[in-house]
Design a protein around this motif. Structure first.
Motif, PDB file in Angstrom:
ATOM      1  N   LEU A  20       0.843  -1.209   0.000  1.00  0.00           N
ATOM      2  CA  LEU A  20       0.000   0.000   0.000  1.00  0.00           C
ATOM      3  C   LEU A  20       0.874   1.254   0.000  1.00  0.00           C
ATOM      4  O   LEU A  20       0.614   2.214  -0.723  1.00  0.00           O
ATOM      5  N   TYR A  21       1.946   1.214   0.810  1.00  0.00           N
ATOM      6  CA  TYR A  21       2.881   2.338   0.863  1.00  0.00           C
ATOM      7  C   TYR A  21       3.490   2.576  -0.523  1.00  0.00           C
ATOM      8  O   TYR A  21       3.508   3.702  -1.026  1.00  0.00           O
ATOM      9  N   GLY A  22       3.956   1.482  -1.160  1.00  0.00           N
ATOM     10  CA  GLY A  22       4.574   1.623  -2.477  1.00  0.00           C
ATOM     11  C   GLY A  22       3.599   2.149  -3.514  1.00  0.00           C
ATOM     12  O   GLY A  22       3.944   2.982  -4.350  1.00  0.00           O
ATOM     13  N   LEU A  23       2.356   1.674  -3.432  1.00  0.00           N
ATOM     14  CA  LEU A  23       1.340   2.104  -4.395  1.00  0.00           C
ATOM     15  C   LEU A  23       1.114   3.605  -4.301  1.00  0.00           C
ATOM     16  O   LEU A  23       0.939   4.295  -5.310  1.00  0.00           O
ATOM     17  N   ALA A  24       1.147   4.134  -3.080  1.00  0.00           N
ATOM     18  CA  ALA A  24       0.888   5.564  -2.905  1.00  0.00           C
ATOM     19  C   ALA A  24       2.121   6.396  -3.256  1.00  0.00           C
ATOM     20  O   ALA A  24       2.002   7.471  -3.844  1.00  0.00           O
TER      21      ALA A  24
ATOM     22  N   ALA B  86      12.492  13.050 -12.655  1.00  0.00           N
ATOM     23  CA  ALA B  86      12.602  14.509 -12.629  1.00  0.00           C
ATOM     24  C   ALA B  86      11.754  15.107 -11.511  1.00  0.00           C
ATOM     25  O   ALA B  86      12.112  16.142 -10.943  1.00  0.00           O
ATOM     26  N   ALA B  87      10.645  14.428 -11.208  1.00  0.00           N
ATOM     27  CA  ALA B  87       9.772  14.951 -10.161  1.00  0.00           C
ATOM     28  C   ALA B  87      10.430  14.864  -8.790  1.00  0.00           C
ATOM     29  O   ALA B  87       9.946  15.440  -7.827  1.00  0.00           O
ATOM     30  N   GLY B  88      11.564  14.117  -8.708  1.00  0.00           N
ATOM     31  CA  GLY B  88      12.249  14.001  -7.438  1.00  0.00           C
ATOM     32  C   GLY B  88      11.533  13.024  -6.522  1.00  0.00           C
ATOM     33  O   GLY B  88      10.470  12.511  -6.859  1.00  0.00           O
ATOM     34  N   PRO B  89      12.138  12.753  -5.370  1.00  0.00           N
ATOM     35  CA  PRO B  89      11.488  11.824  -4.438  1.00  0.00           C
ATOM     36  C   PRO B  89      10.165  12.409  -3.957  1.00  0.00           C
ATOM     37  O   PRO B  89       9.998  13.634  -3.936  1.00  0.00           O
ATOM     38  N   PRO B  90       9.223  11.522  -3.616  1.00  0.00           N
ATOM     39  CA  PRO B  90       7.917  12.016  -3.164  1.00  0.00           C
ATOM     40  C   PRO B  90       8.063  12.854  -1.901  1.00  0.00           C
ATOM     41  O   PRO B  90       9.001  12.663  -1.125  1.00  0.00           O
ATOM     42  N   GLY B  91       7.155  13.756  -1.736  1.00  0.00           N
ATOM     43  CA  GLY B  91       7.214  14.683  -0.604  1.00  0.00           C
ATOM     44  C   GLY B  91       7.108  13.961   0.730  1.00  0.00           C
ATOM     45  O   GLY B  91       6.607  12.847   0.829  1.00  0.00           O
ATOM     46  N   ARG B  92       7.606  14.643   1.749  1.00  0.00           N
ATOM     47  CA  ARG B  92       7.622  14.065   3.096  1.00  0.00           C
ATOM     48  C   ARG B  92       6.209  13.788   3.597  1.00  0.00           C
ATOM     49  O   ARG B  92       5.948  12.737   4.194  1.00  0.00           O
ATOM     50  N   THR B  93       5.302  14.699   3.313  1.00  0.00           N
ATOM     51  CA  THR B  93       3.926  14.523   3.782  1.00  0.00           C
ATOM     52  C   THR B  93       3.312  13.266   3.173  1.00  0.00           C
ATOM     53  O   THR B  93       2.681  12.471   3.872  1.00  0.00           O
ATOM     54  N   ARG B  95       4.882  10.659   1.964  1.00  0.00           N
ATOM     55  CA  ARG B  95       5.503   9.434   2.479  1.00  0.00           C
ATOM     56  C   ARG B  95       4.993   9.109   3.876  1.00  0.00           C
ATOM     57  O   ARG B  95       4.674   7.958   4.188  1.00  0.00           O
ATOM     58  N   LEU B  96       4.904  10.132   4.727  1.00  0.00           N
ATOM     59  CA  LEU B  96       4.428   9.892   6.097  1.00  0.00           C
ATOM     60  C   LEU B  96       2.973   9.419   6.084  1.00  0.00           C
ATOM     61  O   LEU B  96       2.607   8.483   6.791  1.00  0.00           O
ATOM     62  N   GLY B  97       2.165  10.076   5.238  1.00  0.00           N
ATOM     63  CA  GLY B  97       0.756   9.693   5.157  1.00  0.00           C
ATOM     64  C   GLY B  97       0.612   8.265   4.671  1.00  0.00           C
ATOM     65  O   GLY B  97      -0.166   7.471   5.228  1.00  0.00           O
ATOM     66  N   ALA B  98       1.379   7.899   3.611  1.00  0.00           N
ATOM     67  CA  ALA B  98       1.295   6.550   3.060  1.00  0.00           C
ATOM     68  C   ALA B  98       1.775   5.530   4.082  1.00  0.00           C
ATOM     69  O   ALA B  98       1.192   4.449   4.224  1.00  0.00           O
ATOM     70  N   ALA B  99       2.845   5.878   4.815  1.00  0.00           N
ATOM     71  CA  ALA B  99       3.355   4.953   5.821  1.00  0.00           C
ATOM     72  C   ALA B  99       2.328   4.743   6.923  1.00  0.00           C
ATOM     73  O   ALA B  99       2.106   3.608   7.384  1.00  0.00           O
ATOM     74  N   ALA B 100       1.678   5.824   7.328  1.00  0.00           N
ATOM     75  CA  ALA B 100       0.664   5.706   8.382  1.00  0.00           C
ATOM     76  C   ALA B 100      -0.500   4.846   7.902  1.00  0.00           C
ATOM     77  O   ALA B 100      -0.982   3.956   8.618  1.00  0.00           O
ATOM     78  N   LEU B 101      -0.934   5.075   6.652  1.00  0.00           N
ATOM     79  CA  LEU B 101      -2.050   4.291   6.098  1.00  0.00           C
ATOM     80  C   LEU B 101      -1.672   2.814   6.016  1.00  0.00           C
ATOM     81  O   LEU B 101      -2.423   1.929   6.456  1.00  0.00           O
TER      82      LEU B 101
END
Lengths: 109, 317
Positions: A20-24, B86-93, B95-101
């Motif tokens: 799920l993390y990777g997908l997002a 080119a878009a660079g790594p995903p934003g911190r928000t 990543r944190l949101g996805a990790a929490a989910l």
């Protein structure tokens, strides 16, 4: 000491979370497809662990096992279709990421 | 038992590590390779869970064919810098949101796994009771072909629908043509050598896995995958050309399995009084099941091979 089946069930739960993390987070469509496959196999592992708990001497419950085999094959066909769509997107537009959603209201026009 | 439990304690972190690498690494090629490693480790986990049929399917389909698909697509889309990089790594928000989910969902499922009732409800007994009537020794084959025959029939149709979807993505000039790009391999290279060496072995193994499926782990899906892999290898080593998708022989091979399954299913209406039923007379069920499995093996091999081969891109010559 948890039983082996429960251990793999917990691993399946963790795999769903990782997928799920990777997908997002990942932008590249192939990475999203890969992450989606991780979620699927995590679900299968949870299901298989549930089947393994009911196992007699000759391995687990055969009904969930047969359904997981069905699931693995269907997951492959969905993946193949997704990859074909991604390749078509790449050939038409040169993009490897999905375009952002249009702003609300623009879709109806 | 203790030694095997130690194996579990090593295997589970290894699986999770491979999954994390597949999701987290920057290099896309490394991500796909990690995914293949992950699939093979997962196959060992299925053996530990006593599901050898599933282990065969996971190793051949989950790791093997999915890996080939992703590697092929990656080669087409290129590893060069593009807008994803080119878009660079995903934003911190994000990543944190996805990790929490992800963590929340994983915790929810884990709680459900830990809360399962004891003793576990199961259908092993019911299957073991009904299995002798079919003359089969492998309960998984019994479930796939008889007790839950609907699932398997519809699954074979889903495979065909996915293939139709892929074919319909063909550009107009290539409509009905040859799938994929032309493969090149040095005639004296390793790939061409393997392409000559492995197919005879693969065909024997595939037919064996089909035949023992009635009594031991194996069956139409695993055998079909092995045969498909043999064909894919021959195509990749440029020894054979894939057929044009408008070929009648190819289309007959694709529908043979589902059509045979449907025919036996309808025959069951008359012989056994139920759609997909098998006649109760001793000795009838197993030959019918083997017949359906033979047709399914052919169709699944053709369908999986063409699913991996992809959209037609060259006009038929």
């Amino acid at each position: 000491m948890t039983s082996a089946a429960t251990l793999y069930g917990l691993a399946g739960a963790a795999l769903v979370g990782i997928g799920l993390y990777g997908l997002a987070v990942q932008a590249h469509v192939l990475r999203k497809i890969l992450a989606f496959n991780l979620i699927g196999s995590g679900v299968f592992l949870v299901f298989g662990a549930v089947a393994g708990r009911g196992g007699g001497a000759g391995g687990g419950d055969p009904v969930p096992q047969a359904m997981v085999i069905t699931g693995i094959v269907v997951a492959l066909s969905a993946t193949a279709l997704a990859v074909a769509l991604a390749l078509r997107l790449f050939r038409e537009t040169g993009r490897v990421t999905l375009p952002p959603d249009p702003p609300a209201g623009a879709r109806d026009g | 038992m203790t030694a095997l439990y130690l194996l579990d304690l090593v295997l589970v972190p290894a699986i999770l590590l491979a999954a994390c690498t597949a999701v987290g690494t920057r290099d896309r090629f490394a991500a796909v390779v990690s995914f293949i490693v992950y699939g093979l480790l997962l196959a060992i986990a299925w053996v530990r869970l006593g599901a050898v049929d599933v282990a065969l399917a996971e190793a051949a389909i989950g790791a093997g064919l999915t890996g080939v698909l992703l590697l092929g697509a990656l080669a087409r889309m290129g590893r060069r810098a593009d807008e994803a990089a080119a878009a660079g790594p995903p934003g911190r928000t994000l990543r944190l949101g996805a990790a929490a989910l992800g963590a929340a969902v994983a915790a929810g499922i884990a709680a459900a796994v830990l809360a399962l009732p004891e003793p576990a409800p199961q259908l092993s007994g019911a299957v073991a009771e009904a299995l002798p009537a079919l003359g089969l020794g492998n309960p998984v084959t019994g479930v796939l072909l008889a007790f839950r025959g609907y699932d398997t029939l519809l699954e074979a149709v889903v495979l065909l629908l996915a293939l139709l979807g892929i074919w319909s993505l063909a550009p107009d000039p290539a409509w009905g043509g040859l799938p994929g790009l032309r493969h090149r391999a040095r005639p004296e290279g390793v790939l061409a050598w393997l392409g000559r060496l492995l197919p005879p072995v693969g065909i024997v193994v595939g037919l064996y896995v089909f035949w023992v499926g009635a009594d031991r782990p194996g069956g139409a899906f695993q055998a079909g995958t092995i045969l498909a892999a043999v064909w894919i290898l021959a195509v990749m080593s440029a020894l054979v050309e894939p057929p044009a998708v408008r070929s009648l022989a190819l289309r007959l091979a694709l529908v043979a399995g589902p059509a045979l399954f449907l025919a036996v299913g309808f025959a069951g209406l008359g012989l056994a009084g139920a759609f997909l039923g098998y006649p109760a007379a001793a000795g009838w069920a197993k030959p019918l099941i083997l017949l359906v499995e033979a047709g399914l093996t052919l169709s699944i091999a053709a369908t999986l091979a063409l699913l991996v081969a992809g959209t037609p891109e060259r006009a038929a010559g």
